[in-house]
Design an enzyme around this catalytic site. Sequence first.
Site, PDB file in Angstrom:
ATOM      1  N   THR A 146       0.839  -1.191   0.000  1.00 37.03           N
ATOM      2  CA  THR A 146       0.000   0.000   0.000  1.00 37.03           C
ATOM      3  C   THR A 146       0.882   1.252   0.000  1.00 37.03           C
ATOM      4  O   THR A 146       2.045   1.215   0.398  1.00 37.03           O
ATOM      5  CB  THR A 146      -0.948   0.045   1.213  1.00 37.03           C
ATOM      6  OG1 THR A 146      -0.191   0.258   2.419  1.00 37.03           O
ATOM      7  CG2 THR A 146      -1.752  -1.246   1.324  1.00 37.03           C
ATOM      8  N   ALA A 191       2.015   2.738  -2.582  1.00 32.53           N
ATOM      9  CA  ALA A 191       3.125   2.342  -3.445  1.00 32.53           C
ATOM     10  C   ALA A 191       3.464   3.328  -4.556  1.00 32.53           C
ATOM     11  O   ALA A 191       4.316   3.032  -5.395  1.00 32.53           O
ATOM     12  CB  ALA A 191       2.831   0.974  -4.064  1.00 32.53           C
ATOM     13  N   SER A 250       4.571   6.501  -4.015  1.00 34.24           N
ATOM     14  CA  SER A 250       5.547   7.505  -3.583  1.00 34.24           C
ATOM     15  C   SER A 250       6.261   7.029  -2.329  1.00 34.24           C
ATOM     16  O   SER A 250       5.818   6.081  -1.664  1.00 34.24           O
ATOM     17  CB  SER A 250       4.865   8.858  -3.320  1.00 34.24           C
ATOM     18  OG  SER A 250       3.987   8.756  -2.218  1.00 34.24           O
ATOM     19  N   GLY A 251       7.351   7.685  -2.012  1.00 29.62           N
ATOM     20  CA  GLY A 251       8.030   7.494  -0.744  1.00 29.62           C
ATOM     21  C   GLY A 251       8.396   6.063  -0.409  1.00 29.62           C
ATOM     22  O   GLY A 251       8.901   5.300  -1.248  1.00 29.62           O
ATOM     23  N   TYR A 287      -1.124  11.625  15.362  1.00 30.20           N
ATOM     24  CA  TYR A 287      -0.296  10.794  14.491  1.00 30.20           C
ATOM     25  C   TYR A 287       0.398   9.707  15.308  1.00 30.20           C
ATOM     26  O   TYR A 287       0.407   8.527  14.920  1.00 30.20           O
ATOM     27  CB  TYR A 287       0.736  11.647  13.754  1.00 30.20           C
ATOM     28  CG  TYR A 287       1.673  10.837  12.893  1.00 30.20           C
ATOM     29  CD1 TYR A 287       1.259  10.326  11.669  1.00 30.20           C
ATOM     30  CD2 TYR A 287       2.986  10.580  13.316  1.00 30.20           C
ATOM     31  CE1 TYR A 287       2.111   9.562  10.885  1.00 30.20           C
ATOM     32  CE2 TYR A 287       3.846   9.822  12.531  1.00 30.20           C
ATOM     33  CZ  TYR A 287       3.407   9.317  11.321  1.00 30.20           C
ATOM     34  OH  TYR A 287       4.259   8.571  10.549  1.00 30.20           O
TER      35      TYR A 287
END
Length: 280
Positions: A13, A15, A17-18, A165
Amino acid sequence: MTISMNKRFCLVTGATSGLGEATARGLAALGAHVILACRDVKKGLVIADSIKMTTGNRNIDILQVDLASLASIRCAAQEFREKYDKLHVLVNCAAVIHSERILTGDGFESMMAVNHLAPFLLTHLLLDVLKNSAPSRIINYTSAVQEELDFDDLMSSNNFSRKMYGRTKMANVLFTYELSHRLEGSGVTVNCLHPGVVRTRLGRDMTGMLKLVITLMLPFFLSAAKGAETAVYLASSAEVEGVTGKYYTKKKAVASSQASYDEAVMRRLWEASEKLVNIN
């Protein structure tokens, strides 16, 4: 030592970017059949083509899913099950961070929805495929920032703060540990990891002083490829075959926060999550 990843199906998941993209690239380079779970199909296709070109691996597919929507997650899981009969590695990587309270279409606080409830539901819906594909592995990205949960206000409706967060990252660890208990003897292992402080697009929506600090510190952060190394290791290393219920950083199992080992809290979060995503 790396196990053969040929003919092993891996779903990642976040997937496009980053860390998610870097994890997908790392698995593709090892020869795995990688499915990129992404919200933006056009972007996903671009990333898929790039991975194929750089790795020479043509077995890269796209699975559309909006992790902020329970309905979309259910549709994606159903589509996966119709298309594939194997899943050897599930990497729950996608995450968001916001400086203000944002609600999803389901009425959930967005960080708790995407960072915790999405992997909780997606994993649940694909568990039978993972079990039938055993030995298989579940890998959950988390963070060293782990704040204790407020069960009286899981969605921060009364008092939103930047601790939200960290609470979702605590939820990732608690979920990992509780799931590992429930999967004992199934052939499915589940571990989580802190990738380090990485240069990604996470935090792009932050505002004020925190955004300024992140911007100034970016040159000192790890690359996404470096941050993804532990996830790729957990997905492919023979050294962790059969290892479950651990928290990793830099390819080493280490202790997570003290509060994350409270089994009563693990069970309470599990039961609350089941109700929120309507798992009977």
